[in-house]
Design a protein around this motif. Structure first.
Motif, short mmCIF file in Angstrom:
data_model
loop_
_atom_site.label_atom_id
_atom_site.label_comp_id
_atom_site.label_asym_id
_atom_site.label_seq_id
_atom_site.Cartn_x
_atom_site.Cartn_y
_atom_site.Cartn_z
N PRO A 4 0.81 -1.23 0.00
CA PRO A 4 0.00 0.00 0.00
C PRO A 4 0.83 1.27 0.00
O PRO A 4 0.46 2.26 -0.65
CB PRO A 4 -0.83 -0.13 1.28
CG PRO A 4 -0.95 -1.60 1.50
CD PRO A 4 0.36 -2.18 1.03
N ILE A 5 1.97 1.28 0.70
CA ILE A 5 2.78 2.49 0.79
C ILE A 5 3.35 2.87 -0.57
O ILE A 5 3.65 4.04 -0.82
CB ILE A 5 3.91 2.31 1.84
CG1 ILE A 5 4.47 3.67 2.24
CG2 ILE A 5 4.99 1.37 1.33
CD1 ILE A 5 5.43 3.61 3.42
N GLU A 6 3.49 1.89 -1.47
CA GLU A 6 4.01 2.18 -2.81
C GLU A 6 2.95 2.85 -3.69
O GLU A 6 3.27 3.57 -4.63
CB GLU A 6 4.50 0.89 -3.47
CG GLU A 6 5.55 0.13 -2.70
CD GLU A 6 6.88 0.85 -2.64
OE1 GLU A 6 7.03 1.90 -3.28
OE2 GLU A 6 7.78 0.36 -1.92
N VAL A 7 1.69 2.58 -3.37
CA VAL A 7 0.58 3.11 -4.18
C VAL A 7 0.12 4.47 -3.64
O VAL A 7 -0.25 5.37 -4.39
CB VAL A 7 -0.59 2.11 -4.20
CG1 VAL A 7 -1.80 2.69 -4.92
CG2 VAL A 7 -0.16 0.81 -4.88
N GLY A 8 0.14 4.62 -2.33
CA GLY A 8 -0.28 5.88 -1.72
C GLY A 8 -1.79 6.01 -1.67
O GLY A 8 -2.54 5.03 -1.77
N GLY A 9 -2.27 7.23 -1.48
CA GLY A 9 -3.71 7.47 -1.39
C GLY A 9 -4.10 8.00 -0.02
O GLY A 9 -3.26 8.16 0.88
N GLU A 10 -5.39 8.26 0.15
CA GLU A 10 -5.88 8.85 1.39
C GLU A 10 -5.66 7.95 2.60
O GLU A 10 -5.35 8.43 3.69
CB GLU A 10 -7.38 9.16 1.25
CG GLU A 10 -7.70 10.29 0.26
CD GLU A 10 -9.18 10.58 0.20
OE1 GLU A 10 -9.95 9.90 0.92
OE2 GLU A 10 -9.58 11.48 -0.55
#
Length: 272
Positions: free
Chosen positions: A226-232
């Motif tokens: 998830p940290i590679e994709v990012g987002g809210e």
């Protein structure tokens, strides 16, 4: 800091655990992430392509360290070399261990494997600015086995729903019985207003809220951390991490103060 992440199945414990571990590593912490969930999904959340072999499968090692003749066991086996020998290094330098499942006859089993894994958590030697993130199995059975003794704090991940809150309530009760006094909550998937009200009634402080975010589904489909994709959602975990580090420092400072006061009281008693 030693932090255990728990909660009902499917609430997002592993996503939170893996992302928190990566963020702490990027902040300069020496991080050990331990997958203690039988589903063993922490590797994907961390971005580790080849996870290590589960410790529970090293039968000879466990018997050598924790077993004795006649079915007895050593309650405090040697474990100080386990992380370096049996872990793998993932992205951002996070070291990962997998516990695996432990055969047992019931809650509170005192078999060599259980003793070995509990000792690992209790006696991990931490350097300055280091962190252990423990991704627990769903539910509360680990509390019955005392696996989480010795953790600085426990975070229960809660989603909007009665069963998730019921699990949080049981965790609150059992954690206090084994000496885990610092219990906090993280609300996942939005809908926080009613959930915060219920958690306040239970006496569980809320660290923050992670909104529902389709980017997490995208990360899962693309087999990315998830940290590679990012987002809210990842941004929200970042804010929780900042708050968490402050709280842990306060907890450890208070423990150091209590220890010093006990030592001084002991010295005064010896003088008398």
């Amino acid at each position: 800091m030693k932090i255990a992440i728990t909660g009902k199945g499917g609430v997002g414990k592993t996503t939170f655990s893996g992302t928190l571990a990566r963020m702490l590593a990027r902040d300069g912490y020496e991080v050990l992430a331990i997958d203690a969930d039988p589903d063993m999904n922490l590797a994907s959340s961390l971005g580790v392509e080849t996870p290590p072999r589960p410790l529970a499968e090293y039968k000879d090692l466990i018997q050598e360290r924790a077993g004795e003749e006649g079915g007895a066991f050593i309650y405090n086996p040697k474990v100080d070399d386990i992380a370096s020998k049996y872990g793998v290094i993932g992205p951002d330098g996070v070291r990962m261990l997998v516990m695996g499942t432990v055969d047992r006859g019931g809650s509170g089993c005192m078999c060599p494997a259980s003793a070995f894994l509990r000792a690992l958590l209790r006696h991990l030697m931490l350097k300055d600015k280091s962190a252990v993130i423990l991704d627990m199995e769903a539910g509360i059975e680990h509390l019955g086995r005392g696996t989480t003794r010795g953790m600085d704090l426990m975070i229960v991940v809660v989603e909007p729903g009665a069963r998730s809150l019921e699990t949080a309530e049981r965790i609150k009760k059992l954690s206090s019985e084994i000496g885990v006094t610092n219990l906090f909550a993280v609300i996942n998937k939005g809908g926080s207003e009613k959930v915060i009200e219920m958690l306040n009634k239970l006496g569980i402080p809320v660290l923050g809220e992670i909104p529902f975010d389709t980017q997490l589904m995208h990360a899962d489909l693309e087999k990315q951390a998830p940290i590679e994709v990012g987002g809210e959602a990842v941004e929200a975990i970042g804010k929780i991490k900042e708050k968490l580090t402050v709280i842990v420092e306060e907890i450890r400072a208070e423990k150091a103060k209590e220890k010093k006061e006990k030592e001084e009281e002991k010295k005064r008693s010896e003088v008398k």
